[in-house]
Design a protein around this motif. Structure first.
Motif, PDB file in Angstrom:
ATOM      1  N   ILE A  30     -48.633  42.239 -91.568  1.00  0.00           N
ATOM      2  CA  ILE A  30     -47.104  42.404 -90.902  1.00  0.00           C
ATOM      3  C   ILE A  30     -47.486  42.610 -89.728  1.00  0.00           C
ATOM      4  CG2 ILE A  30     -45.052  43.221 -91.430  1.00  0.00           C
ATOM      5  CD1 ILE A  30     -45.942  43.932 -94.305  1.00  0.00           C
ATOM      6  N   GLY A  31     -46.203  42.140 -88.432  1.00  0.00           N
ATOM      7  CA  GLY A  31     -47.278  42.994 -87.273  1.00  0.00           C
ATOM      8  C   GLY A  31     -46.520  42.735 -86.443  1.00  0.00           C
ATOM      9  N   GLY A  55     -38.129  41.711 -89.231  1.00  0.00           N
ATOM     10  CA  GLY A  55     -37.326  41.262 -89.316  1.00  0.00           C
ATOM     11  C   GLY A  55     -37.705  40.126 -90.064  1.00  0.00           C
ATOM     12  N   GLU A  56     -38.359  39.727 -89.726  1.00  0.00           N
ATOM     13  CA  GLU A  56     -39.193  37.900 -90.350  1.00  0.00           C
ATOM     14  C   GLU A  56     -38.799  37.336 -91.329  1.00  0.00           C
ATOM     15  OE1 GLU A  56     -41.395  36.233 -86.155  1.00  0.00           O
ATOM     16  OE2 GLU A  56     -42.043  37.898 -87.651  1.00  0.00           O
ATOM     17  N   LEU A  57     -39.477  39.045 -92.114  1.00  0.00           N
ATOM     18  CA  LEU A  57     -39.520  38.816 -93.631  1.00  0.00           C
ATOM     19  C   LEU A  57     -38.383  39.288 -93.861  1.00  0.00           C
ATOM     20  CD1 LEU A  57     -43.222  41.682 -93.739  1.00  0.00           C
ATOM     21  CD2 LEU A  57     -42.503  38.966 -94.637  1.00  0.00           C
ATOM     22  N   LEU A  58     -37.361  39.977 -93.858  1.00  0.00           N
ATOM     23  CA  LEU A  58     -36.223  40.225 -94.061  1.00  0.00           C
ATOM     24  C   LEU A  58     -35.324  38.702 -93.691  1.00  0.00           C
ATOM     25  CD1 LEU A  58     -33.300  42.307 -94.561  1.00  0.00           C
ATOM     26  CD2 LEU A  58     -32.908  42.116 -92.308  1.00  0.00           C
ATOM     27  N   LYS A  59     -35.709  38.189 -93.187  1.00  0.00           N
ATOM     28  CA  LYS A  59     -34.852  36.678 -92.359  1.00  0.00           C
ATOM     29  C   LYS A  59     -35.486  36.149 -94.015  1.00  0.00           C
ATOM     30  CE  LYS A  59     -35.077  37.074 -88.072  1.00  0.00           C
ATOM     31  NZ  LYS A  59     -34.993  36.514 -87.086  1.00  0.00           N
ATOM     32  N   LEU A  60     -36.974  35.653 -93.580  1.00  0.00           N
ATOM     33  CA  LEU A  60     -37.296  35.678 -95.112  1.00  0.00           C
ATOM     34  C   LEU A  60     -36.457  35.863 -96.140  1.00  0.00           C
ATOM     35  CD1 LEU A  60     -40.689  35.227 -93.990  1.00  0.00           C
ATOM     36  CD2 LEU A  60     -39.301  32.892 -94.361  1.00  0.00           C
ATOM     37  N   ALA A  61     -36.551  36.475 -97.075  1.00  0.00           N
ATOM     38  CA  ALA A  61     -36.230  37.152 -97.987  1.00  0.00           C
ATOM     39  C   ALA A  61     -34.746  36.818 -98.133  1.00  0.00           C
ATOM     40  CB  ALA A  61     -36.643  38.946 -97.914  1.00  0.00           C
ATOM     41  N   THR A  94     -31.377  38.404 -84.117  1.00  0.00           N
ATOM     42  CA  THR A  94     -31.772  38.812 -83.433  1.00  0.00           C
ATOM     43  C   THR A  94     -31.396  40.295 -83.365  1.00  0.00           C
ATOM     44  OG1 THR A  94     -31.173  38.565 -80.947  1.00  0.00           O
ATOM     45  CG2 THR A  94     -33.130  37.885 -81.423  1.00  0.00           C
ATOM     46  N   SER A  95     -32.110  41.262 -83.722  1.00  0.00           N
ATOM     47  CA  SER A  95     -32.037  43.302 -83.916  1.00  0.00           C
ATOM     48  C   SER A  95     -30.972  43.479 -82.506  1.00  0.00           C
ATOM     49  CB  SER A  95     -32.583  43.235 -83.971  1.00  0.00           C
ATOM     50  OG  SER A  95     -34.298  43.707 -82.871  1.00  0.00           O
ATOM     51  N   ASP A  96     -29.753  44.235 -83.065  1.00  0.00           N
ATOM     52  CA  ASP A  96     -29.391  44.546 -81.384  1.00  0.00           C
ATOM     53  C   ASP A  96     -29.830  45.523 -80.549  1.00  0.00           C
ATOM     54  OD1 ASP A  96     -27.461  46.957 -80.898  1.00  0.00           O
ATOM     55  OD2 ASP A  96     -26.663  45.159 -80.172  1.00  0.00           O
ATOM     56  N   TYR A 119     -29.560  44.775 -87.380  1.00  0.00           N
ATOM     57  CA  TYR A 119     -29.526  43.334 -87.170  1.00  0.00           C
ATOM     58  C   TYR A 119     -28.007  43.601 -87.621  1.00  0.00           C
ATOM     59  CZ  TYR A 119     -33.501  41.269 -87.582  1.00  0.00           C
ATOM     60  OH  TYR A 119     -34.862  40.747 -86.309  1.00  0.00           O
ATOM     61  N   LEU A 120     -27.028  43.101 -86.725  1.00  0.00           N
ATOM     62  CA  LEU A 120     -25.738  42.760 -87.005  1.00  0.00           C
ATOM     63  C   LEU A 120     -25.390  42.152 -87.498  1.00  0.00           C
ATOM     64  CD1 LEU A 120     -24.676  44.569 -83.290  1.00  0.00           C
ATOM     65  CD2 LEU A 120     -24.906  45.505 -85.486  1.00  0.00           C
ATOM     66  N   SER A 121     -25.857  40.563 -87.582  1.00  0.00           N
ATOM     67  CA  SER A 121     -25.633  39.574 -87.969  1.00  0.00           C
ATOM     68  C   SER A 121     -26.935  38.746 -88.217  1.00  0.00           C
ATOM     69  CB  SER A 121     -24.782  38.843 -87.084  1.00  0.00           C
ATOM     70  OG  SER A 121     -25.144  38.055 -86.236  1.00  0.00           O
ATOM     71  N   ILE A 122     -27.091  38.334 -89.283  1.00  0.00           N
ATOM     72  CA  ILE A 122     -28.105  36.955 -89.553  1.00  0.00           C
ATOM     73  C   ILE A 122     -26.910  35.701 -90.045  1.00  0.00           C
ATOM     74  CG2 ILE A 122     -30.008  36.208 -91.381  1.00  0.00           C
ATOM     75  CD1 ILE A 122     -30.470  39.418 -91.350  1.00  0.00           C
ATOM     76  N   ALA A 123     -27.343  34.861 -89.363  1.00  0.00           N
ATOM     77  CA  ALA A 123     -27.031  33.375 -89.631  1.00  0.00           C
ATOM     78  C   ALA A 123     -28.223  33.024 -90.081  1.00  0.00           C
ATOM     79  CB  ALA A 123     -26.318  32.679 -88.754  1.00  0.00           C
ATOM     80  N   GLU A 124     -27.493  32.361 -91.682  1.00  0.00           N
ATOM     81  CA  GLU A 124     -28.694  31.568 -92.586  1.00  0.00           C
ATOM     82  C   GLU A 124     -27.843  29.578 -92.463  1.00  0.00           C
ATOM     83  OE1 GLU A 124     -28.591  32.479 -96.616  1.00  0.00           O
ATOM     84  OE2 GLU A 124     -29.494  33.981 -95.637  1.00  0.00           O
TER      85      GLU A 124
END
Length: 156
Positions: free
Chosen positions: A42-43, A52-58, A88-90, A96-101
């Protein structure tokens, strides 16, 4: 055999099934670990995943796993899929305000009605079964889109 952290620190009282931990390895770098022996650097460096990438991967990992059984009934046991998460984070709000899958599925040869059913099955399965998304939402807007299933898009 389950993995346990080394003894540099005592196990916390709440340590149990589902617990994960991360050990600092340097300036703003860690190695995240699971009890099944998985290690994730992680880094922000080469070969490391950012939080943030881990959040999106989760999120997409959970969506894929939650929808797998139901999609396999519609698309066949060995269907291929690729899930994407964008966002991307604000900086001003530091979140993060939104994440599009987006989901890519083998839709070739399906009728418009069959595609609509696949989209509905995916959305319902994720809404009902994705613990990660259910934990994150309503804090961040998470949207889903099955690529190639939008009205007017041609199938290859």
């Amino acid at each position: 055999m389950p993995s346990l952290p080394d003894d540099r620190f005592p196990l916390p009282e709440d340590f149990g099934p589902g617990s994960v931990w991360a050990d600092r390895t340097g300036h703003r770098t860690l190695v995240g670990r699971t009890q099944r022996g998985v290690e994730i650097p992680i880094g922000h460096g080469e070969g490391e995943a950012s939080p943030g990438e881990l959040l999106k991967l989760a999120l997409i990992g959970c969506a894929g796993m939650s929808s797998d059984v139901n999609l396999a009934r519609r698309l066949g046991e060995d269907f291929e899929a690729r899930l994407w998460a964008h966002g991307t984070s604000d900086e001003a709000e530091n979140r993060y305000l939104s994440i599009a899958e987006e989901v890519q599925l083998p839709l070739e040869g399906l009728t418009a009605q069959e595609i609509a059913t696949v989209v509905k099955v995916f959305d319902r399965a994720v809404a009902a079964g994705c613990t990660v998304e259910r934990s994150v939402v309503p804090g961040v807007e998470v949207t889903h889109r099955v690529l190639g299933a939008e009205p007017g898009e041609e199938q290859a």
